[in-house]
Design an enzyme around this catalytic site. Sequence first.
Site, short mmCIF file in Angstrom:
data_model
loop_
_atom_site.label_atom_id
_atom_site.label_comp_id
_atom_site.label_asym_id
_atom_site.label_seq_id
_atom_site.Cartn_x
_atom_site.Cartn_y
_atom_site.Cartn_z
N ASP A 63 24.77 10.62 -30.58
CA ASP A 63 25.27 11.29 -29.39
C ASP A 63 24.13 11.52 -28.39
OD1 ASP A 63 27.29 12.56 -27.97
OD2 ASP A 63 26.56 14.51 -28.61
N THR A 96 28.13 10.77 -22.14
CA THR A 96 26.81 11.29 -21.78
C THR A 96 25.76 10.18 -21.73
OG1 THR A 96 26.46 11.84 -24.11
CG2 THR A 96 27.22 13.60 -22.69
N THR A 97 25.79 9.30 -22.71
CA THR A 97 24.79 8.23 -22.73
C THR A 97 24.98 7.32 -21.52
OG1 THR A 97 25.08 8.29 -25.12
CG2 THR A 97 23.71 6.55 -24.25
N ASP A 391 33.68 15.02 -28.86
CA ASP A 391 33.80 14.00 -27.81
C ASP A 391 35.25 13.59 -27.63
OD1 ASP A 391 31.10 14.10 -27.61
OD2 ASP A 391 30.71 12.02 -28.14
P1 ADP Z 1 28.72 7.73 -24.40
O1 ADP Z 1 27.79 8.84 -24.80
O2 ADP Z 1 28.40 7.25 -23.02
O3 ADP Z 1 30.16 8.07 -24.59
P2 ADP Z 1 29.06 5.91 -26.61
O4 ADP Z 1 28.00 5.60 -27.59
O5 ADP Z 1 30.20 6.75 -27.03
O6 ADP Z 1 28.34 6.52 -25.35
O7 ADP Z 1 29.61 4.52 -26.08
C1 ADP Z 1 30.60 4.44 -25.10
C2 ADP Z 1 30.76 3.01 -24.66
O8 ADP Z 1 31.21 2.19 -25.73
C3 ADP Z 1 31.81 2.89 -23.56
O9 ADP Z 1 31.32 2.08 -22.54
C4 ADP Z 1 32.97 2.24 -24.28
O10 ADP Z 1 33.79 1.48 -23.42
C5 ADP Z 1 32.27 1.37 -25.27
N1 ADP Z 1 33.16 0.95 -26.35
C6 ADP Z 1 33.88 1.71 -27.20
N2 ADP Z 1 34.59 0.94 -28.06
C7 ADP Z 1 34.32 -0.35 -27.75
C8 ADP Z 1 34.73 -1.61 -28.26
N3 ADP Z 1 35.58 -1.69 -29.27
N4 ADP Z 1 34.23 -2.73 -27.69
C9 ADP Z 1 33.36 -2.63 -26.67
N5 ADP Z 1 32.93 -1.49 -26.15
C10 ADP Z 1 33.40 -0.35 -26.66
MG MG Z 2 31.22 8.42 -26.32
#
Ligand code: ADP
Ligand code: MG
Length: 545
Positions: A63, A96-97, A391
């Site tokens: 996270d 957040t990321t 989240d």
């Molecule tokens: P954040 O802290 O920004 O929420 P995450 O590590 O949760 O970061 O990653 C979020 C990103 O991962 C988003 O851009 C989301 O669209 C992408 N994502 C989630 N599931 C998939 C998937 N199955 N294939 C491709 N991208 C994905």
């Molecule tokens: Mg996320």
Amino acid sequence: MAEGIQPIFILPEGYTRTSGKDAQRNNIAAAKAIANTVKSTLGPRGMDKMLVDNIGDITITNDGVTVLKSMEVENPAAKMIVEVAKTQEEEVGDGTTTAVIIAGELLKSAETLLDQGIHSTLVARGYRLAVNEAQRILEKLGIKLDINKKEDLSKIVKTATIGKSTGADEHIISLIVDAIRHVKSVSGENKNVDLDDIKIDKKVGGGLGDSKLIKGVIIDKEKVHPDMPDTVKSAKIALLNMALEIEKTNIDAQIRIEKPEQLSAFLDEEERMLKAMTDKVKKSGANVLICQKGIDDTAQHFLAKAGILSFRRVSENDMKKIGKATGAKIISTLDELDGESLGMAGVVRVEKLAGETLAFIEECKNPKAVTILVRGGTEHVVDEVQRAIDDSLGDLRSVIEDDGAVVAGGGSCEMEVSKQLRDFAKKLEGREQLAVNAFADSLEIVVKTLAENAGLDPIDILVDLRAAHQKGRVWAGVNLSDVYKPGVSDMDKEGVIEPLRTKKQAIKSAGEVAIMILRIDDIIAAGKSSNPQPQMPGGMGGGYE
Ligand code: ADP
Ligand code: MG
């Protein structure tokens, strides 16, 4: 210094000042460094970080905001970026990321423009135009899902949890969706979802599969007397925020007791008063008593005799939650206690779990508050599961409150906004156009990072995606759902869906912090207060690192 010229000091001793290009470059470097630290955690194939604090406690997390919060960042520009993550977390709970990575990239692209001799205020102005336009584009781009459908809400949770240690566990997804659906259905017409109505309780032990949704509340309390029952079915619950004790006077009072009969009469009187109190509880029809304050030993005895399962010193917060879950009214004088003020629960029971005694107030009929009980092998696991749940709940709240407004993920949304921003830039005059284009380029960092973290070639993916979006495939993104067949796909069809609100907020706050940092050309810093900080030899232990 030439003789005769006196230097003019405008700052007190100990202050440092960095101006112009140096200030800007320092700030940009710091912001980029922050973005780099969280980059590798983004997306389904993102890696985890192990954080060790100064007393050796370990957190393992994926996270972004948790990573940033734990780093005691000193550089002011870097701190601003950390703030972006915190705002994102508070406002929407996820993304957040993404917000931090976009902010870092925006500043990196700005640096290139500065190198070409474009003034930073111009870049800032172009970025401002781009932020506003991006919000408009996103608003138009948004699609709807059905917030009353469990499968639709599950997609949101799956996208939010796939990269976490839960790995989009079906059981956990179902718990989260059930919890929010419950809280939502109770709030009826009112669309606002209060996440305080969902309590997350973590208990180490068992496995993820043992986690469950409790239609009610769990409290960390033991029954006050061993003779009380462990389980009460069809519970009628009294919530009391007064003590079942005889009040001791504050003023020193002296009672002169001369004969033994007087002493026993005095004690009898105390006992009689406590008996009267517990009788009132009994008369109300309650078979469970939950008290925010103390319960006298004698009163405990009477309550046990009456078969009333009782708990004492329950926190105010828990009292409120129990009230919401069971419909009980919190009562502050015993005279107000009657059948109507009682709450109902299918069962109240005490159970030992992971070496701790807990009281479950569950199977409530129409609870406004519910509890997700998280089980898992170690503390690190349950902590990370909790963050994934947080989240997801944030995402679900956004989607429900916005009537189901979502976009597709996998970078598709950022790619489309990027494309449309370039179209928008064509209408602008020269230098602003450059800045808006730089903004558009920066949004591609999401796809590049997702691909890179999955071991794909970011350039190949980017080229394919640009072409796809040119051909009008609005939701073309990089699909990482299947470990064996990653690649370009239409993400709406893949069911990778995220709240529109999360994306709008991420792009907005990233843009705003970049603009703010670009407008700074002077850093005036007070000297460190003279805390006896251990100084590292060789000038370490300060500055930007
Ligand atoms: P954040 O802290 O920004 O929420 P995450 O590590 O949760 O970061 O990653 C979020 C990103 O991962 C988003 O851009 C989301 O669209 C992408 N994502 C989630 N599931 C998939 C998937 N199955 N294939 C491709 N991208 C994905
Ligand atoms: Mg996320």
